[in-house]
Design an enzyme around this catalytic site. Structure first.
Site, PDB file in Angstrom:
ATOM      1  N   VAL A 185       0.836  -1.206   0.000  1.00 21.02           N
ATOM      2  CA  VAL A 185       0.000   0.000   0.000  1.00 21.02           C
ATOM      3  C   VAL A 185       0.867   1.251   0.000  1.00 21.02           C
ATOM      4  CG1 VAL A 185      -1.693   1.364   1.299  1.00 21.02           C
ATOM      5  CG2 VAL A 185      -1.978  -1.109   1.098  1.00 21.02           C
TER       6      VAL A 185
ATOM      7  N   GLY B 260       1.845  -1.861   9.365  1.00 17.41           N
ATOM      8  CA  GLY B 260       1.036  -2.723  10.220  1.00 17.41           C
ATOM      9  C   GLY B 260       0.903  -4.113   9.655  1.00 17.41           C
TER      10      GLY B 260
ATOM     11  N   ALA C  69      -4.180   4.615   6.915  1.00 20.12           N
ATOM     12  CA  ALA C  69      -4.674   3.646   5.934  1.00 20.12           C
ATOM     13  C   ALA C  69      -4.752   2.234   6.491  1.00 20.12           C
ATOM     14  CB  ALA C  69      -3.782   3.651   4.698  1.00 20.12           C
TER      15      ALA C  69
ATOM     16  N   ASP D 299     -10.826   2.471  10.965  1.00 20.38           N
ATOM     17  CA  ASP D 299     -11.601   3.329  11.869  1.00 20.38           C
ATOM     18  C   ASP D 299     -11.080   3.232  13.305  1.00 20.38           C
ATOM     19  OD1 ASP D 299     -13.725   4.113   9.856  1.00 20.38           O
ATOM     20  OD2 ASP D 299     -13.941   1.939   9.836  1.00 20.38           O
TER      21      ASP D 299
ATOM     22  N   THR E  69     -16.589   3.702  -1.511  1.00 20.24           N
ATOM     23  CA  THR E  69     -17.380   4.621  -2.324  1.00 20.24           C
ATOM     24  C   THR E  69     -16.911   4.596  -3.778  1.00 20.24           C
ATOM     25  OG1 THR E  69     -17.954   6.050  -0.452  1.00 20.24           O
ATOM     26  CG2 THR E  69     -17.982   7.062  -2.634  1.00 20.24           C
ATOM     27  N   GLY E  70     -15.594   4.522  -3.975  1.00 19.56           N
ATOM     28  CA  GLY E  70     -15.060   4.415  -5.326  1.00 19.56           C
ATOM     29  C   GLY E  70     -15.507   3.135  -6.014  1.00 19.56           C
TER      30      GLY E  70
ATOM     31  N   HIS F   9     -15.353   0.859   7.634  1.00 21.86           N
ATOM     32  CA  HIS F   9     -14.717   0.299   6.434  1.00 21.86           C
ATOM     33  C   HIS F   9     -14.587  -1.193   6.690  1.00 21.86           C
ATOM     34  CE1 HIS F   9     -12.155  -0.522   3.087  1.00 21.86           C
ATOM     35  NE2 HIS F   9     -11.090  -0.741   3.827  1.00 21.86           N
TER      36      HIS F   9
ATOM     37  N   THR G 147      -4.916  -5.977  -1.302  1.00 22.15           N
ATOM     38  CA  THR G 147      -5.412  -4.848  -2.091  1.00 22.15           C
ATOM     39  C   THR G 147      -4.470  -3.673  -1.862  1.00 22.15           C
ATOM     40  OG1 THR G 147      -6.813  -3.964  -0.322  1.00 22.15           O
ATOM     41  CG2 THR G 147      -7.794  -5.625  -1.749  1.00 22.15           C
TER      42      THR G 147
END
Length: 318
Positions: free
Chosen positions: A17, A83, A122, A127, A153-154, A179, A233
């Site tokens: 990421v 993480g 991220a 949250d 949302t994307g 999320h 992802t």
């Protein structure tokens, strides 16, 4: 907040990421300086070298180097992507204990540098870890932002665009809440070109709510499907992080679905959740509080309660 003439982003975590985020920042020339920090110094060094070699192809050069936590002092944004990763079959909430321990040490190191900017989080469960960063840092809540449901949302807009054969940029629809598994679509405020989704269904019999309910399930479960196929992802979320970064550094006042602190909005408080919010140079300017229907209100309340149950044993009232 510290004001400088040069924008600097400090990236913590050069995994998939983090590296993808760095790549997106350079390709769009979003920041003037990018420092990459990772426990694996060779990985951070290698990424900095690799990215620098491509600067000639970027719109504008971004000064990029590998560094240490001391470089966070002059950063406008610290983006934490470090993480433990989500494994196949593991939910985002399964990562809580592992990543809370990791985050406490990271945030303490960053704050010790004298950092006084905006945190962008991220790492999952995003949250929970955004809330943790707020607690660990002592910074104002509006300067702690999580990626929240920006990617959800994307995904939602992309799939709706495919379904209705409309460019995703012209689809206006939000995923809010955690999320994760309790997130929800706000069908009551979803529209294309000013025409509500429910009205489009009424007008055209080839569109059905049953199809759209299945579409949302594909949005919610997309990460599990991608992890099963490729292990993780990273491209989508990296592009979402770049979008948030751009909104902050350019003082855009853009509405993005990010994880932000709720203090009575949407009928809940003392929790970070994904909701539409106005993002600018100071972080979260304000929360956009949509008028939800009864079903959406109940789903949102459930999502908030799930997060609060996770937070409770880890952040007892002091």
């Amino acid at each position: 907040m510290k004001q400088r003439n040069v924008n600097r982003v400090a990236l913590i975590g050069a995994g998939s990421v983090g590296s993808s985020y760095a790549f997106a920042l350079l390709n769009q020339s979003i920041t003037e300086e990018l420092v990459i920090i990772d426990l694996n110094e060779n990985k951070a060094m290698g990424d900095a070298m690799d990215l620098n070699h491509g600067k000639v192809f970027a719109p504008n050069p971004t000064k990029t180097w590998y560094g240490t936590y001391s470089d966070c002092k002059d950063a406008d944004i610290v983006c934490i992507c470090a993480g433990a990763n989500q494994k196949p079959g593991e939910t985002r909430l399964d990562l809580v204990e592992k990543n809370l321990r990791i985050f406490k040490g990271i945030v303490e190191e960053i704050m010790a540098s004298g950092f006084d900017g905006i945190f962008l989080i991220a790492t999952n469960p995003v949250d929970i870890l955004t809330y943790a960063t707020w607690k660990f840092s002592g910074l104002p809540k509006e300067r702690i932002i999580g990626s929240g449901t920006i990617l959800d949302t994307g995904r939602f807009r992309f799939l709706l665009g495919e379904y209705f054969d409309i460019a995703p940029a012209n689809v206006h629809a939000y995923i809010i809440g955690e999320h994760g598994d309790t997130e929800l679509p706000v069908w009551s405020h979803a529209d294309i070109g000013g025409i509500s989704i429910t009205e489009l269904i009424k007008r055209n019999p080839e569109y059905t709510m049953k199809d759209l309910d299945e579409l949302f399930i594909n949005v919610r479960d997309a990460a599990y499907q991608i992890i099963e196929k490729k292990g993780a992802t990273f491209y989508g979320i990296a592009m979402g992080l770049a979008r948030i970064t751009k909104a902050i550094l350019n003082n855009e006042n853009s509405v993005l679905t990010v994880s932000t602190y709720l203090d009575g909005e949407y009928g809940t408080e003392d929790v970070y959740m994904g909701v539409p919010a106005v993002v600018n140079r100071n972080g979260i300017r304000e929360i956009v509080e949509l008028t939800l229907n009864e079903q959406e209100r109940q789903q949102f309340k459930h999502s908030a309660n799930v997060l609060k149950e996770i937070l409770a044993p880890n952040f007892k009232e002091q």
